[in-house]
Design an enzyme around this catalytic site. Structure first.
Site, PDB file in Angstrom:
ATOM      1  N   GLY A  14     -16.845 -28.635  38.444  1.00 35.62           N
ATOM      2  CA  GLY A  14     -18.208 -28.376  37.992  1.00 35.62           C
ATOM      3  C   GLY A  14     -19.283 -28.462  39.057  1.00 35.62           C
ATOM      4  N   LEU A  95     -10.769 -13.484  30.616  1.00 37.32           N
ATOM      5  CA  LEU A  95     -11.453 -13.164  29.362  1.00 37.32           C
ATOM      6  C   LEU A  95     -11.131 -11.736  28.936  1.00 37.32           C
ATOM      7  CD1 LEU A  95     -14.848 -14.807  30.279  1.00 37.32           C
ATOM      8  CD2 LEU A  95     -13.297 -15.579  28.468  1.00 37.32           C
ATOM      9  N   HIS A 111     -16.966 -15.921  42.564  1.00 38.46           N
ATOM     10  CA  HIS A 111     -15.567 -15.811  42.976  1.00 38.46           C
ATOM     11  C   HIS A 111     -15.456 -16.098  44.469  1.00 38.46           C
ATOM     12  CE1 HIS A 111     -11.431 -14.488  42.793  1.00 38.46           C
ATOM     13  NE2 HIS A 111     -11.646 -13.838  43.924  1.00 38.46           N
ATOM     14  N   GLU A 145     -12.520  -5.783  33.893  1.00 39.05           N
ATOM     15  CA  GLU A 145     -11.566  -5.814  35.006  1.00 39.05           C
ATOM     16  C   GLU A 145     -11.639  -7.169  35.710  1.00 39.05           C
ATOM     17  OE1 GLU A 145     -10.851  -3.520  39.217  1.00 39.05           O
ATOM     18  OE2 GLU A 145     -12.382  -2.766  37.847  1.00 39.05           O
ATOM     19  N   GLU A 176     -21.514 -20.679  47.970  1.00 40.76           N
ATOM     20  CA  GLU A 176     -21.511 -20.370  46.528  1.00 40.76           C
ATOM     21  C   GLU A 176     -22.731 -20.996  45.870  1.00 40.76           C
ATOM     22  OE1 GLU A 176     -17.888 -21.261  44.423  1.00 40.76           O
ATOM     23  OE2 GLU A 176     -16.639 -20.811  46.156  1.00 40.76           O
TER      24      GLU A 176
END
Ligand code: GRF
Length: 218
Positions: A14, A95, A111, A145, A176
């Site tokens: 997290g 998902l 990602h 995708e 990130e």
């Protein structure tokens, strides 16, 4: 006017979620976290969200007979929290359209690779094994995708001799934490949107690989 509400979906540590908690608390993002949802009971990130006084919820994917059934339960939970934007932050489940379609254009992921390179798992090791000289992270809108939705923003690091998957992760993760809230801020400010299968920033289509952090004025 009430502040936009975010749902953050996690499976583990997290740290990206924590960045959003902090960004909302400090005003860097004019938003609030409506809920943090984990598919893994006891994910460490849940305790961080609890500590920040943010509602949390666990939907254990192992209790559902299929991906679609889990996704429908997840979509129901998110819809019930009246959130404006959904952020996948280390959410380790693929998902299906049962979740993606209701939130199309309001669903982001971070990602740890320079997409379209290395979708999926073990990205840093795969970049090393392939002899890459650079790797990094990508914020993208989520489409059906896997890790394939339109890229919004990327940040890269040079791969040095002696690097390992762990050393790369330790240099990529702080990036990130910069690019994810920045892209979300653009979206919340109405500067960034998904139109069809293309992301637009300030009315201009974003190039296929996304904007590059070191090339933009923030
Ligand atoms: C990050 O590297 C993210 O890019 C990937 O999973 C990791 C999650 O880390 N999808 P954290 O849970 O946000 O600390």
């Amino acid at each position: 006017m009430s502040r936009p509400r975010l749902a953050v979906l996690i499976s583990g540590r997290g740290s990206n979620m924590q960045v959003f908690l902090d960004a909302c608390a400090t005003g860097l993002l004019d938003a609030e976290i409506g809920v943090v949802i984990s598919n893994r009971p006891g994910a460490p990130g849940l305790a961080l969200a609890d500590a920040a006084g943010v509602p949390t919820c666990t939907i254990d994917h192992r209790e559902y007979p299929s991906r679609e059934a889990f996704d429908r339960a997840l979509a129901g939970e998110v819809s019930g929290r009246a959130v404006d934007l959904v952020l996948l932050a280390g959410f380790m489940r693929i998902l299906t359209p049962a979740f993606i379609e209701p939130f199309a254009g309001r669903l982001f992921n971070i990602h740890p690779s320079l997409l379209p390179k290395y979708p999926g798992l073990d990205t840093h090791q795969r970049a090393l094994d392939a002899g890459e000289t650079q790797t990094g992270a990508t914020v993208h809108y989520v489409t059906a995708e896997l890790d394939g939705g339109p890229a919004v923003l990327q940040a890269g690091v040079d791969i040095r001799p002696g690097d390992t998957a762990e050393s790369l992760a330790s240099r990529v993760l702080p990036l990130e934490h910069i690019i994810y809230p920045l892209a979300v801020r653009w979206h919340l400010e109405g500067r960034l949107s998904l139109r069809g299968s293309r992301a637009f920033l300030d009315g201009e289509p974003i190039p296929a690989g996304g904007m590059l952090l070191h090339e933009i004025g923030r």
